[in-house]
Design a protein around this motif. Structure first.
Motif, mmCIF file in Angstrom:
data_model
loop_
_atom_site.group_PDB
_atom_site.id
_atom_site.type_symbol
_atom_site.label_atom_id
_atom_site.label_comp_id
_atom_site.label_asym_id
_atom_site.label_seq_id
_atom_site.Cartn_x
_atom_site.Cartn_y
_atom_site.Cartn_z
ATOM 1 N N PRO A 87 6.585 1.825 0.141
ATOM 2 C CA PRO A 87 5.074 1.332 -0.935
ATOM 3 C C PRO A 87 5.088 0.757 -1.439
ATOM 4 O O PRO A 87 6.323 0.744 -1.895
ATOM 5 C CB PRO A 87 4.681 2.294 -1.084
ATOM 6 C CG PRO A 87 5.211 3.490 -0.358
ATOM 7 C CD PRO A 87 6.704 3.429 0.792
ATOM 8 N N GLY A 88 5.068 0.096 -1.893
ATOM 9 C CA GLY A 88 5.243 -1.573 -2.817
ATOM 10 C C GLY A 88 5.070 -1.012 -4.349
ATOM 11 O O GLY A 88 4.176 0.113 -4.584
ATOM 12 N N ARG A 139 2.368 -3.605 -5.593
ATOM 13 C CA ARG A 139 3.418 -5.077 -5.464
ATOM 14 C C ARG A 139 3.610 -4.373 -3.974
ATOM 15 O O ARG A 139 3.122 -4.081 -2.962
ATOM 16 C CB ARG A 139 4.932 -5.161 -5.394
ATOM 17 C CG ARG A 139 5.502 -5.810 -6.867
ATOM 18 C CD ARG A 139 6.427 -5.412 -7.684
ATOM 19 N NE ARG A 139 6.701 -6.427 -8.853
ATOM 20 C CZ ARG A 139 7.747 -5.737 -9.742
ATOM 21 N NH1 ARG A 139 8.713 -5.466 -8.877
ATOM 22 N NH2 ARG A 139 7.972 -6.656 -10.769
ATOM 23 N N ARG A 140 3.907 -5.486 -3.592
ATOM 24 C CA ARG A 140 3.883 -5.917 -1.604
ATOM 25 C C ARG A 140 4.907 -4.420 -1.172
ATOM 26 O O ARG A 140 5.637 -4.329 -1.896
ATOM 27 C CB ARG A 140 3.842 -7.104 -0.762
ATOM 28 C CG ARG A 140 2.741 -7.559 -0.739
ATOM 29 C CD ARG A 140 3.247 -8.766 -0.390
ATOM 30 N NE ARG A 140 2.436 -10.197 -0.465
ATOM 31 C CZ ARG A 140 1.265 -9.664 0.233
ATOM 32 N NH1 ARG A 140 0.423 -9.077 1.168
ATOM 33 N NH2 ARG A 140 -0.379 -10.998 0.354
ATOM 34 N N PRO A 141 4.146 -3.796 0.034
ATOM 35 C CA PRO A 141 5.000 -2.909 0.734
ATOM 36 C C PRO A 141 6.502 -3.971 1.204
ATOM 37 O O PRO A 141 6.734 -4.625 1.412
ATOM 38 C CB PRO A 141 4.982 -2.198 1.808
ATOM 39 C CG PRO A 141 3.231 -2.762 1.382
ATOM 40 C CD PRO A 141 2.775 -3.615 0.472
ATOM 41 N N LYS A 142 7.691 -2.561 1.184
ATOM 42 C CA LYS A 142 9.086 -3.434 1.701
ATOM 43 C C LYS A 142 9.363 -3.413 3.499
ATOM 44 O O LYS A 142 8.999 -1.378 3.559
ATOM 45 C CB LYS A 142 10.029 -3.132 1.066
ATOM 46 C CG LYS A 142 10.044 -3.510 -0.592
ATOM 47 C CD LYS A 142 11.550 -3.484 -0.557
ATOM 48 C CE LYS A 142 11.553 -4.252 -2.901
ATOM 49 N NZ LYS A 142 12.642 -3.588 -3.553
ATOM 50 N N THR A 143 9.289 -3.942 4.095
ATOM 51 C CA THR A 143 9.903 -3.597 5.483
ATOM 52 C C THR A 143 11.122 -3.188 6.119
ATOM 53 O O THR A 143 11.772 -4.502 5.852
ATOM 54 C CB THR A 143 9.012 -4.169 6.516
ATOM 55 O OG1 THR A 143 7.549 -5.239 5.895
ATOM 56 C CG2 THR A 143 8.939 -4.193 7.589
ATOM 57 N N GLY A 144 11.652 -2.718 6.732
ATOM 58 C CA GLY A 144 13.048 -2.005 6.428
ATOM 59 C C GLY A 144 12.984 -3.116 8.673
ATOM 60 O O GLY A 144 12.766 -3.262 9.016
#
Length: 193
Positions: A141-142, A146-151
């Motif tokens: 979650p951001g 902020r935008r969430p981070k994708t792995g």
């Protein structure tokens, strides 16, 4: 007072009726509620069924289960029949559960005690059941809007997964930015040009 019918006997009677409609019998529970029994039947769609378990299908399977119970007279006295689907809160434990949840946000609990939260993107069939796997794209979650981070996608063998839960995704809810509602031809302030 009449004792409730054993759930195993009820299962034996209703399973063919449920299977005859192309559905799976998930669970059967028989309990007392005052002077009558309550028979709770949980059904689900099979893995390769493209349809949903909508109200029409639930009504159809309810009639079939009721007819089977009445024909075999397996529940003594009056009873209430409740037929339902597993619902979103059901833990994902089998390959077919994961297959129905592709595209949803999940939290996966691993056998080693770890967890992984993200979007379930695929279910892979292996050469043996032990090789079946799921692919989850981790999402962190951001912070503070902020935008969430994708792995990078993570492949997990189902034998390494204890269970998973579908997470309710509320990301599309909330206040709408004016920029999001501006139609074609509108400038950044949302005014028509």
């Amino acid at each position: 007072m009449v004792a409730p019918a054993p759930a195993q006997r009820v299962r034996q009677v209703v399973e063919p009726a449920v299977a005859g409609l192309g559905l799976l019998l998930e669970d059967v529970e028989v309990a007392r509620a005052g002077a009558r029994s309550v028979v709770r039947v949980v059904v689900d769609v099979v893995e390769d069924d493209e349809g949903e378990l909508d109200l029409d299908r639930v009504a159809e399977v309810t009639r079939a289960v009721s007819d089977a119970l009445d024909a075999q007279d397996v529940v003594a006295g009056e009873y209430t029949l409740e037929v339902s689907s597993p619902g979103v809160s059901r833990p994902l434990t089998e390959r077919r559960h994961f297959a129905r949840a592709v595209g949803r946000s999940v939290t996966v609990r691993l056998v080693d005690g770890g967890t992984l939260a993200g979007r379930l993107t695929a279910v892979e069939r292996g050469t043996t059941d032990a090789d079946d796997a799921v692919v989850v794209v981790p999402v962190t979650p951001g912070v503070k809007g902020r935008r969430p981070k994708t792995g990078a996608p993570v492949r997990l063998r189902l034998t390494d997964v204890r269970d998973a839960r579908v997470e309710v995704d509320l990301s599309g809810l909330g206040p709408v930015d004016d920029d999001d509602v501006a139609g074609p031809g509108a400038d950044a302030a949302g005014r028509e040009g």
